[in-house]
Motif scaffolding. Sequence first.
Motif, PDB file in Angstrom:
ATOM      1  N   LYS A 495      -1.112 -21.828  56.817  1.00 32.58           N
ATOM      2  CA  LYS A 495      -1.981 -21.222  57.812  1.00 32.58           C
ATOM      3  C   LYS A 495      -2.141 -22.185  58.979  1.00 32.58           C
ATOM      4  O   LYS A 495      -2.187 -23.407  58.799  1.00 32.58           O
ATOM      5  CB  LYS A 495      -3.349 -20.926  57.205  1.00 32.58           C
ATOM      6  CG  LYS A 495      -3.329 -19.908  56.083  1.00 32.58           C
ATOM      7  CD  LYS A 495      -4.717 -19.762  55.467  1.00 32.58           C
ATOM      8  CE  LYS A 495      -4.689 -18.802  54.278  1.00 32.58           C
ATOM      9  NZ  LYS A 495      -6.026 -18.715  53.620  1.00 32.58           N
ATOM     10  N   GLY A 496      -2.251 -21.631  60.176  1.00 37.14           N
ATOM     11  CA  GLY A 496      -2.439 -22.489  61.336  1.00 37.14           C
ATOM     12  C   GLY A 496      -1.916 -21.845  62.593  1.00 37.14           C
ATOM     13  O   GLY A 496      -1.360 -20.737  62.566  1.00 37.14           O
ATOM     14  N   ARG A 497      -2.116 -22.551  63.726  1.00 39.27           N
ATOM     15  CA  ARG A 497      -1.626 -22.071  65.019  1.00 39.27           C
ATOM     16  C   ARG A 497      -1.622 -23.234  65.994  1.00 39.27           C
ATOM     17  O   ARG A 497      -2.055 -24.355  65.678  1.00 39.27           O
ATOM     18  CB  ARG A 497      -2.494 -20.937  65.550  1.00 39.27           C
ATOM     19  CG  ARG A 497      -3.940 -21.316  65.816  1.00 39.27           C
ATOM     20  CD  ARG A 497      -4.687 -20.202  66.526  1.00 39.27           C
ATOM     21  NE  ARG A 497      -6.110 -20.482  66.661  1.00 39.27           N
ATOM     22  CZ  ARG A 497      -6.664 -21.248  67.600  1.00 39.27           C
ATOM     23  NH1 ARG A 497      -5.874 -21.868  68.491  1.00 39.27           N
ATOM     24  NH2 ARG A 497      -7.976 -21.433  67.652  1.00 39.27           N
ATOM     25  N   LEU A 508     -10.044 -26.025  64.700  1.00 37.86           N
ATOM     26  CA  LEU A 508      -9.039 -25.546  63.751  1.00 37.86           C
ATOM     27  C   LEU A 508      -9.045 -26.379  62.476  1.00 37.86           C
ATOM     28  O   LEU A 508      -8.934 -25.842  61.365  1.00 37.86           O
ATOM     29  CB  LEU A 508      -7.647 -25.583  64.391  1.00 37.86           C
ATOM     30  CG  LEU A 508      -7.295 -24.418  65.315  1.00 37.86           C
ATOM     31  CD1 LEU A 508      -6.012 -24.712  66.069  1.00 37.86           C
ATOM     32  CD2 LEU A 508      -7.150 -23.127  64.504  1.00 37.86           C
ATOM     33  N   VAL A 509      -9.185 -27.703  62.611  1.00 36.12           N
ATOM     34  CA  VAL A 509      -9.217 -28.560  61.415  1.00 36.12           C
ATOM     35  C   VAL A 509     -10.404 -28.172  60.545  1.00 36.12           C
ATOM     36  O   VAL A 509     -10.283 -28.076  59.305  1.00 36.12           O
ATOM     37  CB  VAL A 509      -9.286 -30.043  61.816  1.00 36.12           C
ATOM     38  CG1 VAL A 509      -9.545 -30.913  60.579  1.00 36.12           C
ATOM     39  CG2 VAL A 509      -7.999 -30.481  62.496  1.00 36.12           C
ATOM     40  N   LEU A 512      -9.733 -24.990  58.706  1.00 37.97           N
ATOM     41  CA  LEU A 512      -8.685 -25.120  57.680  1.00 37.97           C
ATOM     42  C   LEU A 512      -9.109 -26.026  56.522  1.00 37.97           C
ATOM     43  O   LEU A 512      -8.273 -26.429  55.724  1.00 37.97           O
ATOM     44  CB  LEU A 512      -7.392 -25.647  58.317  1.00 37.97           C
ATOM     45  CG  LEU A 512      -6.707 -24.677  59.286  1.00 37.97           C
ATOM     46  CD1 LEU A 512      -5.587 -25.378  60.043  1.00 37.97           C
ATOM     47  CD2 LEU A 512      -6.160 -23.455  58.542  1.00 37.97           C
ATOM     48  N   ALA A 516      -6.267 -31.580  57.946  1.00 36.39           N
ATOM     49  CA  ALA A 516      -5.134 -30.735  58.324  1.00 36.39           C
ATOM     50  C   ALA A 516      -3.951 -31.593  58.754  1.00 36.39           C
ATOM     51  O   ALA A 516      -4.025 -32.833  58.793  1.00 36.39           O
ATOM     52  CB  ALA A 516      -5.539 -29.780  59.451  1.00 36.39           C
ATOM     53  N   LEU A 518      -1.282 -32.135  61.925  1.00 40.05           N
ATOM     54  CA  LEU A 518      -1.026 -31.873  63.341  1.00 40.05           C
ATOM     55  C   LEU A 518       0.404 -32.296  63.662  1.00 40.05           C
ATOM     56  O   LEU A 518       0.858 -33.371  63.245  1.00 40.05           O
ATOM     57  CB  LEU A 518      -2.003 -32.650  64.236  1.00 40.05           C
ATOM     58  CG  LEU A 518      -3.346 -31.966  64.533  1.00 40.05           C
ATOM     59  CD1 LEU A 518      -4.173 -31.805  63.268  1.00 40.05           C
ATOM     60  CD2 LEU A 518      -4.121 -32.738  65.609  1.00 40.05           C
ATOM     61  N   LEU A 558       0.684 -28.177  67.075  1.00 38.30           N
ATOM     62  CA  LEU A 558       0.487 -27.215  65.994  1.00 38.30           C
ATOM     63  C   LEU A 558      -0.474 -27.812  64.976  1.00 38.30           C
ATOM     64  O   LEU A 558      -0.295 -28.953  64.532  1.00 38.30           O
ATOM     65  CB  LEU A 558       1.833 -26.899  65.334  1.00 38.30           C
ATOM     66  CG  LEU A 558       1.836 -25.960  64.129  1.00 38.30           C
ATOM     67  CD1 LEU A 558       1.366 -24.562  64.518  1.00 38.30           C
ATOM     68  CD2 LEU A 558       3.246 -25.898  63.519  1.00 38.30           C
ATOM     69  N   VAL A 559      -1.499 -27.031  64.600  1.00 41.44           N
ATOM     70  CA  VAL A 559      -2.456 -27.458  63.588  1.00 41.44           C
ATOM     71  C   VAL A 559      -2.303 -26.549  62.379  1.00 41.44           C
ATOM     72  O   VAL A 559      -2.417 -25.327  62.504  1.00 41.44           O
ATOM     73  CB  VAL A 559      -3.903 -27.393  64.119  1.00 41.44           C
ATOM     74  CG1 VAL A 559      -4.884 -27.898  63.055  1.00 41.44           C
ATOM     75  CG2 VAL A 559      -4.045 -28.203  65.404  1.00 41.44           C
ATOM     76  N   GLU A 560      -2.021 -27.161  61.206  1.00 39.04           N
ATOM     77  CA  GLU A 560      -1.779 -26.372  59.995  1.00 39.04           C
ATOM     78  C   GLU A 560      -2.598 -26.908  58.834  1.00 39.04           C
ATOM     79  O   GLU A 560      -2.945 -28.099  58.796  1.00 39.04           O
ATOM     80  CB  GLU A 560      -0.292 -26.417  59.610  1.00 39.04           C
ATOM     81  CG  GLU A 560       0.610 -25.666  60.560  1.00 39.04           C
ATOM     82  CD  GLU A 560       2.043 -25.618  60.065  1.00 39.04           C
ATOM     83  OE1 GLU A 560       2.737 -24.638  60.369  1.00 39.04           O
ATOM     84  OE2 GLU A 560       2.468 -26.573  59.371  1.00 39.04           O
ATOM     85  N   GLU A 561      -2.820 -26.012  57.848  1.00 38.92           N
ATOM     86  CA  GLU A 561      -3.527 -26.421  56.644  1.00 38.92           C
ATOM     87  C   GLU A 561      -2.733 -27.483  55.889  1.00 38.92           C
ATOM     88  O   GLU A 561      -1.502 -27.551  55.973  1.00 38.92           O
ATOM     89  CB  GLU A 561      -3.765 -25.211  55.744  1.00 38.92           C
ATOM     90  CG  GLU A 561      -2.486 -24.609  55.164  1.00 38.92           C
ATOM     91  CD  GLU A 561      -2.752 -23.446  54.221  1.00 38.92           C
ATOM     92  OE1 GLU A 561      -3.821 -23.421  53.601  1.00 38.92           O
ATOM     93  OE2 GLU A 561      -1.866 -22.568  54.116  1.00 38.92           O
TER      94      GLU A 561
END
Length: 683
Positions: A495-497, A508-509, A512, A516, A518, A558-561
Amino acid sequence: MSAISALWNADSIAVIGATERPGALGRKPMDFLLRHGYKGRILPINPKGGSILGVPAYASLKEAPGPIDLALIMVGADRVAGAVDDCVEADIPLAIIASSGFAETGADGAALQDDIVARARAGGLRLIGPNCIGAVSFNNRVLATFSPLFGAESVPFEPGTLGFVSQSGALGFGAASLALQRGLRPGWVVSTGNDADVTALEVLRELAQEPECQGLLGYLEDVPDLDTLRALSASGKPVALLKSGRTEAGGRAAASHTGALTTDDRVLDAALRRLGIARVDDIDELLDAAAAFEAPLRPKGPRVAVVTTSGGSGILAADAIEDCGLELSRLSPQSIAALTEIVPPFGAVENPVDITATVLSDPTLFDRSLDVLLTDDSVDIIIACFCVMAGPDVQKAVTALSKAARKGGKPILVARTGADFLAPDAPAMLRDARLPDYPTPARALKAAAALWQVSRPRPDTHREALTAPLPAPAPQATEPQLKQLLAAAGITVPKGRGARDADDAATLVRELGGRAVLKAVVPGLLHKSEAGGVRVGVTEQQAPAAFADLAALGGEVLVEELAPDGVEALVGVSTSPLGTVLTVGLGGIFTEVLDDVAHRVLPLADGEAERMISELRGAALLRGARGTAELDTAALADLLYRLSDAIRDWPGEFELDLNPVRVLPHGAIVLDAAFSTGTTPAH
């Protein structure tokens, strides 16, 4: 039949460059055709005309009476183009160019080769060669060759059932001589040299249409054409191929020999395995496979029973069974009970079955033991091993084995370890009984593996798709774009965007879970980690500074779980001369140092993804090695199937790299993805 069949069916042969001069190459085909009783018309072509070895000669093809089925061109490279033009004008369907001096010599020779092929194709003429020794049919006594093999006084020349096609002429005819020495029966031997027009595989495909052909053998240096391989496989004839250039050094040598192309050798292995074509490693293995192909029976499975007069041979056979990818049969309790009544107490009744040297005083041990193994449904192939048996004892063993072969319906291969002088008649006796004979258990087992490979059911690639085909991504698509595409195929991604700014990254962090990953998403940045473009375990407080550092690299952030712990794998798809190839392996040292990967040519058949994973040497890590949790290999297999389905309509050359894919106790997730088109690799 196509024009290629003139290699063995020609009723008339023109020898361009024929001469009576002793020792000249242009004399040898004339000698051989006359000596070995060719029944068709021989038309020597020599500007002087007259006669050659008592056969009327013609100054040119224009003067030679037609029709002519086959031309053998034996003039210097500078005169070949003119000879090709003459063949076109004479409406000859096929010509063999024996001359060298073409692609194997470099750029100028390659240009000359391209020119003669263009001339021939424009005129409807097929070409064998150049740089080849020619072709021979033992069945029709067509000898369009200058191989010294047929100048030997004692060369056997009887009809046969094996077809042997080799790019290398000297190696091919040398192997044919070894086959004859072994008592094998080649019916056709063809060399194709540079494969400039007709390829070795095309000749094999044509030979597969011959009703008398029982087995096909090939030596290749070029990357084979997949469509021709498929047609060859579909013929139903057993095929064994020796493909050189396995190593980088071998690939360079092949290229310098015939101008051959190369590809990843393991991709070829995967393609041949899919098609049920046996691959061998040397000439001995090729001829060993040929002996198995000449035998009348085919195995229904890979399970092997060994009956031996020597415990040592039995142990070696058991080792070789595993090495060759076969299975040591688990004999039924009924079989073990029956064998206990037969085998001496100091022998062994668990497979391998050791009847001991007692067979010398009680030859019925072979008969009775074989009867038990033949009726055991767990046995598909029998390997009979005996050592240092002489004269009458060999006769008794062969009698028992041949009787069993006739009534049992299961292939029996013999490992006879002992010098020929112990039983000089043994090779002929075994040959007459149609029992393939090998000097060691390992040789017999490799031949058995080849026999199973060509006999096993072909995988059904019409598997029900798990996802619809997806459109190909744009060239140099970004990681977020690729992950969006993968998610549409049902493949799990984090998950992320992309973050709009530093504050958005922190938000976002927090959303999540408080920590997270980055990443910098920068066009052309292939190795993000090495460039400092990845930050793992970033907290909400650390996010603004991390965002600023990554944004400074010039792209999106990009920031993701943060994915759970697991084992990292890599999954890749790339195009090759043999089709689109799927690769799976374990990450880290397993890829970088051990090169632990498995390949398949797409599409995947049912069960193939699971087999790919099980083939990995590091697969034990996925199954929970040393007390670690068992990981979800079913999810990894599902990912492979979905990827195979999703990309099946992607055009052109491309490379898709999913690395790493983290395999979890529950699920598998793609952490990074890269894509490229053409020859630029994805990383």
